[in-house]
Design a protein around this motif. Structure first.
Motif, PDB file in Angstrom:
ATOM      1  N   SER A 168      -9.747 -21.399  -7.103  1.00  0.00           N
ATOM      2  CA  SER A 168     -10.682 -21.536  -5.986  1.00  0.00           C
ATOM      3  C   SER A 168     -12.107 -21.743  -6.477  1.00  0.00           C
ATOM      4  N   LEU A 169     -12.501 -21.013  -7.491  1.00  0.00           N
ATOM      5  CA  LEU A 169     -13.873 -21.093  -7.974  1.00  0.00           C
ATOM      6  C   LEU A 169     -14.164 -22.457  -8.597  1.00  0.00           C
ATOM      7  N   ILE A 170     -13.221 -22.982  -9.347  1.00  0.00           N
ATOM      8  CA  ILE A 170     -13.398 -24.310  -9.939  1.00  0.00           C
ATOM      9  C   ILE A 170     -13.542 -25.361  -8.841  1.00  0.00           C
ATOM     10  N   GLU A 171     -12.693 -25.288  -7.822  1.00  0.00           N
ATOM     11  CA  GLU A 171     -12.767 -26.255  -6.735  1.00  0.00           C
ATOM     12  C   GLU A 171     -14.118 -26.203  -6.033  1.00  0.00           C
ATOM     13  N   GLN A 172     -14.630 -24.992  -5.821  1.00  0.00           N
ATOM     14  CA  GLN A 172     -15.920 -24.864  -5.155  1.00  0.00           C
ATOM     15  C   GLN A 172     -17.054 -25.409  -6.019  1.00  0.00           C
ATOM     16  N   ALA A 173     -17.022 -25.096  -7.295  1.00  0.00           N
ATOM     17  CA  ALA A 173     -18.086 -25.574  -8.188  1.00  0.00           C
ATOM     18  C   ALA A 173     -18.073 -27.095  -8.279  1.00  0.00           C
ATOM     19  N   LYS A 174     -16.889 -27.704  -8.263  1.00  0.00           N
ATOM     20  CA  LYS A 174     -16.790 -29.163  -8.282  1.00  0.00           C
ATOM     21  C   LYS A 174     -17.307 -29.766  -6.976  1.00  0.00           C
ATOM     22  N   ALA A 175     -16.962 -29.140  -5.858  1.00  0.00           N
ATOM     23  CA  ALA A 175     -17.302 -29.695  -4.551  1.00  0.00           C
ATOM     24  C   ALA A 175     -18.765 -29.497  -4.185  1.00  0.00           C
ATOM     25  N   HIS A 176     -19.423 -28.517  -4.826  1.00  0.00           N
ATOM     26  CA  HIS A 176     -20.801 -28.187  -4.455  1.00  0.00           C
ATOM     27  C   HIS A 176     -21.699 -28.154  -5.693  1.00  0.00           C
ATOM     28  N   PRO A 177     -22.005 -29.311  -6.260  1.00  0.00           N
ATOM     29  CA  PRO A 177     -22.828 -29.341  -7.486  1.00  0.00           C
ATOM     30  C   PRO A 177     -24.244 -28.839  -7.287  1.00  0.00           C
ATOM     31  N   ASP A 178     -24.708 -28.776  -6.042  1.00  0.00           N
ATOM     32  CA  ASP A 178     -26.061 -28.296  -5.773  1.00  0.00           C
ATOM     33  C   ASP A 178     -26.112 -26.785  -5.579  1.00  0.00           C
ATOM     34  N   THR A 179     -24.976 -26.102  -5.764  1.00  0.00           N
ATOM     35  CA  THR A 179     -24.897 -24.648  -5.672  1.00  0.00           C
ATOM     36  C   THR A 179     -24.488 -24.087  -7.024  1.00  0.00           C
ATOM     37  N   ASP A 180     -25.051 -22.948  -7.390  1.00  0.00           N
ATOM     38  CA  ASP A 180     -24.688 -22.285  -8.637  1.00  0.00           C
ATOM     39  C   ASP A 180     -23.673 -21.176  -8.349  1.00  0.00           C
ATOM     40  N   PHE A 181     -22.723 -20.999  -9.273  1.00  0.00           N
ATOM     41  CA  PHE A 181     -21.640 -20.034  -9.086  1.00  0.00           C
ATOM     42  C   PHE A 181     -21.560 -19.090 -10.283  1.00  0.00           C
ATOM     43  N   ILE A 182     -21.317 -17.819  -9.982  1.00  0.00           N
ATOM     44  CA  ILE A 182     -21.064 -16.816 -11.010  1.00  0.00           C
ATOM     45  C   ILE A 182     -19.738 -16.150 -10.685  1.00  0.00           C
ATOM     46  N   GLY A 183     -18.788 -16.211 -11.623  1.00  0.00           N
ATOM     47  CA  GLY A 183     -17.496 -15.579 -11.442  1.00  0.00           C
ATOM     48  C   GLY A 183     -17.389 -14.321 -12.275  1.00  0.00           C
ATOM     49  N   ILE A 184     -16.737 -13.300 -11.715  1.00  0.00           N
ATOM     50  CA  ILE A 184     -16.549 -12.023 -12.410  1.00  0.00           C
ATOM     51  C   ILE A 184     -15.063 -11.697 -12.405  1.00  0.00           C
ATOM     52  N   GLU A 185     -14.507 -11.473 -13.587  1.00  0.00           N
ATOM     53  CA  GLU A 185     -13.073 -11.211 -13.730  1.00  0.00           C
ATOM     54  C   GLU A 185     -12.840 -10.452 -15.032  1.00  0.00           C
ATOM     55  N   VAL A 186     -11.852  -9.554 -15.050  1.00  0.00           N
ATOM     56  CA  VAL A 186     -11.562  -8.794 -16.271  1.00  0.00           C
ATOM     57  C   VAL A 186     -10.324  -9.300 -16.999  1.00  0.00           C
ATOM     58  N   HIS A 187      -9.532 -10.141 -16.359  1.00  0.00           N
ATOM     59  CA  HIS A 187      -8.256 -10.586 -16.901  1.00  0.00           C
ATOM     60  C   HIS A 187      -8.481 -11.770 -17.838  1.00  0.00           C
ATOM     61  N   ALA A 188      -8.210 -11.592 -19.142  1.00  0.00           N
ATOM     62  CA  ALA A 188      -8.541 -12.600 -20.149  1.00  0.00           C
ATOM     63  C   ALA A 188      -7.913 -13.964 -19.887  1.00  0.00           C
ATOM     64  N   PRO A 189      -6.616 -14.070 -19.559  1.00  0.00           N
ATOM     65  CA  PRO A 189      -6.059 -15.396 -19.298  1.00  0.00           C
ATOM     66  C   PRO A 189      -6.766 -16.135 -18.168  1.00  0.00           C
ATOM     67  N   GLY A 190      -7.133 -15.407 -17.124  1.00  0.00           N
ATOM     68  CA  GLY A 190      -7.845 -16.046 -16.019  1.00  0.00           C
ATOM     69  C   GLY A 190      -9.214 -16.538 -16.429  1.00  0.00           C
ATOM     70  N   VAL A 191      -9.932 -15.717 -17.199  1.00  0.00           N
ATOM     71  CA  VAL A 191     -11.253 -16.132 -17.681  1.00  0.00           C
ATOM     72  C   VAL A 191     -11.124 -17.348 -18.593  1.00  0.00           C
ATOM     73  N   GLY A 192     -10.148 -17.306 -19.500  1.00  0.00           N
ATOM     74  CA  GLY A 192      -9.946 -18.421 -20.404  1.00  0.00           C
ATOM     75  C   GLY A 192      -9.592 -19.704 -19.672  1.00  0.00           C
ATOM     76  N   LYS A 193      -8.722 -19.619 -18.668  1.00  0.00           N
ATOM     77  CA  LYS A 193      -8.335 -20.798 -17.908  1.00  0.00           C
ATOM     78  C   LYS A 193      -9.528 -21.370 -17.155  1.00  0.00           C
ATOM     79  N   LEU A 194     -10.307 -20.511 -16.513  1.00  0.00           N
ATOM     80  CA  LEU A 194     -11.482 -20.975 -15.776  1.00  0.00           C
ATOM     81  C   LEU A 194     -12.449 -21.706 -16.699  1.00  0.00           C
ATOM     82  N   LEU A 195     -12.718 -21.126 -17.867  1.00  0.00           N
ATOM     83  CA  LEU A 195     -13.652 -21.741 -18.799  1.00  0.00           C
ATOM     84  C   LEU A 195     -13.131 -23.079 -19.306  1.00  0.00           C
ATOM     85  N   ASP A 196     -11.848 -23.145 -19.593  1.00  0.00           N
ATOM     86  CA  ASP A 196     -11.267 -24.403 -20.056  1.00  0.00           C
ATOM     87  C   ASP A 196     -11.391 -25.472 -18.983  1.00  0.00           C
TER      88      ASP A 196
END
Length: 250
Positions: free
Chosen positions: A86-114
């Motif tokens: 969801s966060l990736i889709e929002q960041a792609k759809a709204h380039p004029d908005t800044d997003f900060i994601g918070i998560e503790v689960h390493a695979p999820g963080v790694g996937k989002l960053l990739d």
């Protein structure tokens, strides 16, 4: 069933004797546990190669959002983004908005960053930290336009309700970080938790419900909230999803 991998059903939460005046993250109750999980090559690449550019930590201290993103723009914070779809889709759809994601689960963080790197996103930053500590120690007061909490663990057993992240102290902390007229948007697929959220929010000072009278306290599913595969699957099975959007009113 919830999609937020930061808060799985099995609990390893701890309790402690901290006073009510202690910071929220030190009061002894955690709304999540960190699970070990296999890392794919892409997730590992995200954590190792992309993290230095897009990752943030508590040690970075209080953030100046304009300096962090190099511009002045609306800012959205998502707590517990799971695998980040969801966060990736929002960041792609709204380039004029800044997003900060918070998560503790390493695979999820790694996937989002990739994924962020693959799409060349520059309007996204990530914490792999306890959300309460990030809110208390790093995010400035009155500066966040939207806080999102989508499909947190409902902790359905009554004895576990104290571990639910939506509690009076938590929503007050959110309020202090929201800009004037900023919104707190929650979604859950557990009706009982939706009712709990509404009860907590209706009692919280400094908020107003954005729902119309005919649907209150809930709002129809907003078109701007991406529909995940998990949610689409649930809809086909007749599962309900409840959205609540409250505005800072003080």
């Amino acid at each position: 069933m919830t999609e937020n991998n930061a808060t799985p059903p099995e609990s390893a939460a701890t309790t402690g004797p901290e006073s009510p005046d202690a910071p929220l993250h030190r009061r002894g109750i955690k709304s999540y546990v960190i699970r070990a999980g296999r890392m794919t090559p892409a997730q590992t690449r995200g954590l190792e190669d992309v993290w230095p550019r897009l990752g943030l930590s508590l040690e970075d201290g209080p953030q100046d959002l304009q300096a962090l993103f190099g511009r002045r723009a609306p800012c959205v914070v998502e707590i517990g983004f799971g695998m980040g779809t969801s966060l990736i889709e929002q960041a792609k759809a709204h380039p004029d908005t800044d997003f900060i994601g918070i998560e503790v689960h390493a695979p999820g963080v790694g996937k989002l960053l990739d994924e962020a790197d693959k799409h060349g996103l520059t309007n996204l930053r990530v914490y792999r930290e306890d959300a309460l500590r990030v809110l208390e120690e790093c995010l400035p007061e009155g500066a966040i336009d939207t806080v999102q909490l989508f499909f947190p663990d409902p902790w359905p057993k009554k004895k576990h309700h104290k571990r639910r992240i939506v509690q009076p102290a938590f929503v007050e902390l959110i309020r202090t970080r929201l800009a004037p007229n900023g919104v707190f948007h929650m979604a859950t697929d557990w009706e009982a938790y939706a009712e709990w959220m509404a009860e907590v929010m209706e009692a919280a000072p400094g908020y107003e419900n954005t729902a119309d009278a005919d649907t209150a306290p809930f709002v129809p599913r907003p078109s701007f909230r991406p529909l995940t595969k998990f949610e689409a699957r649930g809809e086909k099975l007749g599962h309900g999803v409840w959205d609540l959007i409250y505005r800072r009113a003080d």
